[in-house]
Design a protein around this motif. Sequence first.
Motif, PDB file in Angstrom:
ATOM      1  N   TRP A  51     -16.943  23.914  -5.164  1.00 42.42           N
ATOM      2  CA  TRP A  51     -16.542  24.319  -3.790  1.00 42.42           C
ATOM      3  C   TRP A  51     -15.702  24.584  -2.814  1.00 42.42           C
ATOM      4  O   TRP A  51     -15.316  25.746  -2.816  1.00 42.42           O
ATOM      5  CB  TRP A  51     -18.399  25.053  -2.973  1.00 42.42           C
ATOM      6  N   HIS A  52     -15.048  23.358  -2.597  1.00 46.05           N
ATOM      7  CA  HIS A  52     -14.120  22.995  -2.248  1.00 46.05           C
ATOM      8  C   HIS A  52     -12.572  23.506  -2.635  1.00 46.05           C
ATOM      9  O   HIS A  52     -11.642  24.072  -1.830  1.00 46.05           O
ATOM     10  CB  HIS A  52     -14.255  21.706  -2.223  1.00 46.05           C
ATOM     11  N   ASP A  79     -24.530  19.556   3.115  1.00 42.58           N
ATOM     12  CA  ASP A  79     -23.154  19.811   2.894  1.00 42.58           C
ATOM     13  C   ASP A  79     -22.731  21.406   2.845  1.00 42.58           C
ATOM     14  O   ASP A  79     -23.454  22.759   2.647  1.00 42.58           O
ATOM     15  CB  ASP A  79     -23.168  19.791   1.323  1.00 42.58           C
ATOM     16  N   ARG A 137     -19.496  24.463   2.634  1.00 43.52           N
ATOM     17  CA  ARG A 137     -18.476  25.060   2.761  1.00 43.52           C
ATOM     18  C   ARG A 137     -17.980  25.681   4.026  1.00 43.52           C
ATOM     19  O   ARG A 137     -18.796  26.644   4.691  1.00 43.52           O
ATOM     20  CB  ARG A 137     -18.632  25.973   1.710  1.00 43.52           C
ATOM     21  N   LYS A 149     -10.087  19.025   9.455  1.00 42.52           N
ATOM     22  CA  LYS A 149     -11.040  20.480   8.554  1.00 42.52           C
ATOM     23  C   LYS A 149     -10.366  21.285   8.480  1.00 42.52           C
ATOM     24  O   LYS A 149      -9.212  21.651   9.796  1.00 42.52           O
ATOM     25  CB  LYS A 149     -12.420  20.353   9.087  1.00 42.52           C
ATOM     26  N   PRO A 165      -8.983  26.884   0.537  1.00 40.40           N
ATOM     27  CA  PRO A 165      -9.407  25.731  -0.571  1.00 40.40           C
ATOM     28  C   PRO A 165      -7.892  24.343  -0.731  1.00 40.40           C
ATOM     29  O   PRO A 165      -7.396  24.468  -0.415  1.00 40.40           O
ATOM     30  CB  PRO A 165      -9.781  26.284  -2.253  1.00 40.40           C
ATOM     31  N   VAL A 166      -8.623  23.368  -1.799  1.00 42.93           N
ATOM     32  CA  VAL A 166      -7.831  22.662  -2.027  1.00 42.93           C
ATOM     33  C   VAL A 166      -8.095  21.909  -3.434  1.00 42.93           C
ATOM     34  O   VAL A 166      -8.819  22.918  -3.884  1.00 42.93           O
ATOM     35  CB  VAL A 166      -8.598  20.853  -1.627  1.00 42.93           C
ATOM     36  N   GLU A 196      -9.322  21.816  -7.171  1.00 41.20           N
ATOM     37  CA  GLU A 196     -10.074  21.408  -7.729  1.00 41.20           C
ATOM     38  C   GLU A 196     -10.668  20.084  -7.978  1.00 41.20           C
ATOM     39  O   GLU A 196     -11.484  19.467  -8.035  1.00 41.20           O
ATOM     40  CB  GLU A 196     -10.349  22.141  -8.927  1.00 41.20           C
ATOM     41  N   ARG A 248     -11.167  16.681   0.443  1.00 44.02           N
ATOM     42  CA  ARG A 248     -11.705  17.584   0.917  1.00 44.02           C
ATOM     43  C   ARG A 248     -11.666  18.445   1.435  1.00 44.02           C
ATOM     44  O   ARG A 248     -13.429  18.301   2.858  1.00 44.02           O
ATOM     45  CB  ARG A 248     -13.378  18.030  -0.442  1.00 44.02           C
ATOM     46  N   SER A 268     -12.150  21.091   2.858  1.00 44.67           N
ATOM     47  CA  SER A 268     -12.511  22.039   3.037  1.00 44.67           C
ATOM     48  C   SER A 268     -14.370  22.321   3.535  1.00 44.67           C
ATOM     49  O   SER A 268     -14.840  23.095   3.411  1.00 44.67           O
ATOM     50  CB  SER A 268     -12.302  23.817   2.376  1.00 44.67           C
ATOM     51  N   MET A 269     -14.301  21.315   3.519  1.00 43.47           N
ATOM     52  CA  MET A 269     -16.143  20.739   3.369  1.00 43.47           C
ATOM     53  C   MET A 269     -16.345  19.969   3.900  1.00 43.47           C
ATOM     54  O   MET A 269     -15.116  19.276   4.881  1.00 43.47           O
ATOM     55  CB  MET A 269     -16.099  20.153   1.825  1.00 43.47           C
ATOM     56  N   TYR A 313     -19.854  17.074   4.850  1.00 47.57           N
ATOM     57  CA  TYR A 313     -20.584  16.890   4.245  1.00 47.57           C
ATOM     58  C   TYR A 313     -21.755  16.268   5.230  1.00 47.57           C
ATOM     59  O   TYR A 313     -21.777  15.415   6.297  1.00 47.57           O
ATOM     60  CB  TYR A 313     -20.042  15.631   3.340  1.00 47.57           C
TER      61      TYR A 313
END
Length: 913
Positions: free
Chosen positions: A22-23, A167, A169, A192, A196-197, A199, A206, A208-209, A211
């Motif tokens: 998802w990130h 978690d 997105r 944050k 997207p970053v 993969e 990450r 864009s996430m 947690y």
Amino acid sequence: MNKVAAKSTELSGVPIQQDGAWHALPADQALEDFQTSPQGLDAEQASERLAQYGPNRLDPPRRRGPLIRFLSQFNNVLIYVLLLAALVTAALAHWVDTSVILAVVVINAIIGFVQEGRAESALEAIRNMLSLAAIVERAGRKIEIPAEDVVPGDIIHLQSGDKVPADLRLIRVKGLQIQEAILTGESVPVDKAVSPVAEDAALGDRFSMAYSGTMVTHGQGCGVVVATGAKTEIGRISALLSEVTTLTTPLLRQMSTFGRKLSAAIMAVAFVTFAIGVWVHGRGAADMFVGAVALAVAAIPEGLPAIMTIALATGVQRMAARRAIIRRLPVVEALGSVSVICSDKTGTLTRNEMTVQSLATGKHLYAVTGTGYRPEGAFELDGKPVKPDDHPGLTEMARGALLCSDAGLHESDGQWSVDGDPTEGALVALAMKAELEPGTENRQLPRHDVIPFESEHRFMATLHHHAEGHGFIYVKGAPERILAMCNSQGGPDYQEVLDRPYWEARMQEMAENGQRVLALAFRPTHNGHHQLVFDDVKQDLVLIGLYGLVDPPRDEAIAAVAKCRAAGIAVKMITGDHAITAGAIARQLGLGDGEPVVSGHELDGLDDDALRAVAQKSHVFARTSPEHKLRLVKALQAEGHVVAMTGDGVNDAPALKRADVGVAMGQKGNEAAKEAAEMVLVDDNFASIAAAVEEGRTVYDNLVKSILFILPSSGGEALTIVMALALGQLLPITAPQILWVNMITAVTLALALAFEPAEDNVMKRQPRRRDAPLLSGFLIWRTIFVSLILVAGVYGVFVWFQNRGADLEVSRTVAVNTLVMFELFYLFNARFLTASAFNRQGLLGSRAVLIAVALVVLFQLIYTYAPPMQYLFESVAIPPLGWAMAVGVGFSVFVLVEIEKACLRHWQKRKTG
Ligand code: ATP
């Protein structure tokens, strides 16, 4: 394929997301894949998904299995000694002794097992009281739900201080920073973003996430849930969010070290006794061995650790009943010695039920009627009612109040309450009194951006655009802060030069009445302005007016402050509010005795030494920031104080961690503060801190009482054996008999002390010094004094019966009963450290004690008369004289210790008076 994606395939009609990275995907993709939108799921979807995915929680930390817990009861030096004794008695073919010793070992283990299990469950239940909540968007409405009910596809709102519930997105961020140490070990918060970053980005990159289990340290954000429960990153590495509470504290550790040393010393003495008997006096090794075992068994206070654990767990339960939840067990002891409580004002000392009572504009001072959050009331000018329509300044104040607030009001069963910050709730109620309707106003002037309120900057700003295009910035906050941003006064339609002295006088008047003062200012802006930054509100604002809000002190806080003062505990108010308001509220609370209020600004000018003096002397600190709290805690600790400190914000965490007792607010506190604190107040109420301190003192007293009860009992038994061995006489009590006495008194009499209620004077004496030794001179004296009484009595009764030609069994049975009676009567003494037990409360005041006494009497009757007992313990029926002697001699300890207490009280009085 990763587990998250594997789950998402189960959603009916959801495109299969192969790698679930998802990130690396655009935020919209995540929304689409989870069949959701920024308005969130509706109730039906949410409940379907909850059924499909299960609750969002991790399995609780695994407790040790029952078998391991049972076996661990045998892992104890004393038990090793007893097992060795059983082995040797078996080798000597003393089968009865062997079986009694083994039976006692097993029974002891069962008792320990059951008690420990109960204590653990009690603590577990208390921990479960601290459940996590999450703010979700459901069907376009922001609501708070238990984090357990969060499902994949939910839209979660985050703000500083929150613990991320699953978690996510991220789909929107504003200055969002998250501390992810729990996952990555990195304690510096990460910025944050939404884009997207790569993969293959590492977890810590990450951006864009968000947690599950990590902590929001700054800003705001919003994200879609992509994994819940065990499917989250934290669930996958199976790290535990809540630490496992161990049933131990420094004091218990100290006691167990003491116990081990004592056991070793006793074994050495037993060995020396054995050696002298065999090699010097030439007595039989078997006989002497039995004597040595009896000595070891008698002297070791085997029941003590269990009793202390129970006393502690009981205390924690009692604190929870009084609305203080302990997160870390060792703090129970620190609570008992707290000498300073530093408390926030708003909501802790005051009720946090705000109402706007006055309004000042550049021209007028209005009074506002009505109480609480009920949006009904009127406006008065010079005692006469006025209509807001005729007073544009007043209407503008009301509109600003509404638009520059996040709180909402709702009514249920005729009661109005606030969702969100009470200060803002009061402002919304004010606007509604002026007949503004929140929905309409927000539609006409929709909010485009916000700088949220933080205690550090003490203001909040919002950016609005009118349908016709022109924009406004509203800023509300602490008046001196807002005043510094303004150079004119008035409203959207007219402006004039700022009359600073006028406003300062108004502020002073309001604050002197104990009102919390907020100012409102505004600034027009251009069409294309969509992002609000600090520079936008730095200067050139137009001051519209001031709000004066009342927030009365809590009645119970007034009483609790007085109680703390009587208990030698200083109470300090450390507030973000204005000095004059703080001073007025402090007076109402009986705090500070009218001394000058120290401001955060003044604290900044002090070096550490000067700060120590001020921290010690002053009681009211105003316009402070979280860093001041930290400095004050350090200064007070340097002065030798044990400090309890309250806090509710993310920035309070360092002060809470540093304090001896960090206290977080259960209602208004955020997760970061709770995590840093040792104790959480369910009701945010100062009185609950005082109650917890009282319980902390009681727990400590009960620990001391348990020691004070058990040590002399062991001491008396041991001395009896040593005397018999030294004089080369028969043992008045055999090893199995001593084991019997220890066992039944530990589960009845000593246990009753763990449940003792607080003594009357518990909040009338000075706090215990933190460094005061547990084994004080008093404790040692009392142990020796009572041990001697016990030896004299037990030995005396035994010898007296022997000399009258009684059978050995009869003499021993009387001796055993005498010993038990001693302990029974001594229990009444032990209920009060130095206060008299010779009154109704002392004799009949505790149900636990009365039940224990009844049980002990019953056990002794069984011991004396039941044939199996007679077989096992060589007990026999005794004549009435035997009972009379046992009871009469046993009673003497009660009288003697009461006389000793009276003397102690007399000396104490002479010393202090
Ligand atoms: P305490 O530290 O005792 O809880 P407090 O709640 O008054 O005190 P803060 O919340 O830090 O402390 O508030 C400090 C000041 O900021 C208040 O005196 C008020 O002037 C202003 N203020 C409080 N809440 C808001 C808000 N929601 N919007 C704008 N300004 C606010």
